[in-house]
Design a protein around this motif. Sequence first.
Motif, short mmCIF file in Angstrom:
data_model
loop_
_atom_site.label_atom_id
_atom_site.label_comp_id
_atom_site.label_asym_id
_atom_site.label_seq_id
_atom_site.Cartn_x
_atom_site.Cartn_y
_atom_site.Cartn_z
N UNK A 62 -38.64 44.42 -45.63
CA UNK A 62 -38.90 43.28 -46.52
C UNK A 62 -38.74 41.95 -45.80
N UNK A 112 -34.31 32.35 -34.16
CA UNK A 112 -33.11 31.53 -33.95
C UNK A 112 -31.98 32.36 -33.36
N UNK A 122 -45.72 37.41 -47.23
CA UNK A 122 -45.65 37.15 -48.67
C UNK A 122 -45.85 35.66 -48.95
N UNK A 135 -32.58 37.63 -44.04
CA UNK A 135 -32.11 37.52 -45.43
C UNK A 135 -31.32 38.80 -45.75
N UNK A 136 -30.00 38.66 -46.00
CA UNK A 136 -29.16 39.87 -46.10
C UNK A 136 -29.48 40.78 -47.28
N UNK A 137 -30.07 40.24 -48.34
CA UNK A 137 -30.33 41.08 -49.52
C UNK A 137 -31.63 41.87 -49.40
N UNK A 138 -32.40 41.58 -48.35
CA UNK A 138 -33.66 42.30 -48.17
C UNK A 138 -33.51 43.35 -47.08
N UNK A 152 -40.57 39.46 -37.58
CA UNK A 152 -40.86 38.56 -38.70
C UNK A 152 -41.64 37.34 -38.23
N UNK A 178 -41.83 41.39 -44.04
CA UNK A 178 -42.92 41.11 -44.99
C UNK A 178 -42.87 39.67 -45.51
N UNK A 179 -41.67 39.09 -45.46
CA UNK A 179 -41.44 37.79 -46.10
C UNK A 179 -42.47 36.72 -45.71
N UNK A 180 -42.73 36.59 -44.41
CA UNK A 180 -43.64 35.53 -43.96
C UNK A 180 -45.06 35.77 -44.49
N UNK A 208 -28.92 32.88 -34.40
CA UNK A 208 -28.11 33.71 -35.32
C UNK A 208 -28.98 34.63 -36.18
N UNK A 249 -30.68 35.04 -38.47
CA UNK A 249 -31.14 34.45 -39.72
C UNK A 249 -32.08 35.35 -40.52
N UNK A 272 -30.40 47.53 -44.17
CA UNK A 272 -30.10 46.12 -44.43
C UNK A 272 -29.66 45.48 -43.10
#
Lengths: 385, 239
Positions: free
Chosen positions: B105, B92, B112, B98-101, B157, B108-110, B94, B96, B141
């Motif tokens: 990580x 996208x 996971x 995840x700021x805390x990861x 990602x 890795x999210x997708x 912006x 997008x 970060x």
Amino acid sequence: MKPATLVLRNITRRRSRFAFTLLGITVGIASLVTLLSLGTGLEKEVRKQADVLGAHLVVTPKGWCAYEQISVLTGETLPEAIPDSDVKKISAIKGIQVIPYLTQRTALMNQPVPVVGIPPDKMKAFKKWEIGKGEYRLDGQGIVVGHGIAKQFKLYVDQAVPIRGKDFRIRGILAEVGNRDDLAIYLDLPVAQELYGTGDKVSFLSVKVDDISQIDKYILEIQNTANVAVVSDKQLLKSVLGIVGAVGNALQLIAAVAILASCFGIINTMMTAIYERKREIGILQAIGAKRRTIFSLFLAESGFYGLAGGFLGVVAGFLFSYAAAPYISQNEFTAFLGSEQTVRLFDPLITVEALAFSVTVSVLSGIYPAWKASRLSPVEAISYE
Amino acid sequence: MSDVIIRADKLGKVYDNGYRTAALEDIDLSVERRSFSCIMGPSGHGKSTLLHLLGGLDRPSSGDVFVNGASLAGMTPSLLAEFRNRTIGFVFQFFNLIPVLTVLENVQLASMLAGAPDREQKERAVGLLESVGLTDKMEARPNQLSGGQRQRVAVARALANDPSILMMDEPTGNLDSKSEADLLDLIGALHGSGKTILVVTHSDTVSARAERIIRIQDGRIVPMAGYGAHEHPEQEQVQ
């Protein structure tokens, strides 16, 4: 990476909000644990004192309420009401042993202390007391004190102790028995009656019967002999525990309200988190998170509040109840807690109950926010600014 | 015979928030496997809506989308999520992330979400970050990265589960020209590796790299003058 990583990072991203929400549930659970812990200790102590009384029956004046029945167990001041004539008539009944009690109070170093007038020899045989220091001699000048009182006020044998303006000498200190008997001063009954001006009256009688199977017969016989009320130790215990339980339930209800309030704190925190992280929820959905995954992630966050808050609450609750018990022993309901071993620093049952309750209510609080998060449309969430 | 990977059939989208707005009407469209297509047109005319419908992010009001022959309209929300996870990578405007990861990580999210084991997630993510040139930023970060770097993380990602289609919504909209050029090189390489690329853009620089441009106006695909004779008369072929 595991989903738990995401949950923990999200939950701690707003540290002050996390801390205050956690504090809410911690305070609620701590108050519940404190009350449960004190309540359990109180109940245990009531049972123990009933055993210590060593009586099958308690004879009281007619019309005594449960408050006064509690005082029989706690050793609080009781009105003198049974005349010696009745004591003699009841004592004459075959197959029972009767011990009259006159329970009063005195001030020792400006602190109230129970003073109990007893028939010395009968009482010693009845209670199987042993003397720790000095000798067991109660007379016009001599008194015997319990182990706990001696320890608390640093009393010693031959020390002069003023009671109602008259000096008595401590003849002996009882060996520790681990109950309320440790926390009183004992006088010869006629001396106590004279000192407190009660005439020939006593507060109550404790009665031991030779044949327990005939207890109903003895109750009737005592009631026919004198104008008194007779209650069995089981009835007394039931009555006192009933009051203790009712008071405990009312207090626990107050703690439950505190926990309920903290649940709204969790709901509020979670709802705010959803609005703040709407776009992130959209991203998770875009890259393949199912509704139940989003639901689980948010539910786990609220559950974490319950687990962490519950743990902290349990620790704080036990510490508080342990520390507070000695300071709240100034009334009949909590007087039992004065003895040292009543409140335990850790009770596995209360711990498991409190943690389970904390996690359950937190998870329940998280259901609505988690459901809202899982129902977001991916496009709406991604487009959120 | 052409190998169609995405097909839209009489696709329509109406928003009804008390006031009916037809965002898309009667869209018939085919996207060929391994093609690089751009969706262009004025703002608010339905480009992103079309991309969202083709990617299964939104449900059409009418018509259907077929990806690899499977109807998206017939999928449950759970199946659709699984489809997005395995078949499509989204990028996208912006970023997008995840700021805390961390960067690693985030990539890795997708995997996971696809249920891949930790080790596999990490190996895959490290490989992807190497391929986008961000090996040294794995523990950073997102807020420690430049816009271009963030967008490359987003691309990594999107590729985590090796999807066959990459859908991008204004991927260069927030980038400087250098970062835009780098990203376009990356997209070109991905296209070269066999991915089907579909990009919504206003940028002529991006569209210049595409094989085909689909123009949207007022929720409809605009027939292009001079291109009406071939197989897809409503689309412009860029060669």
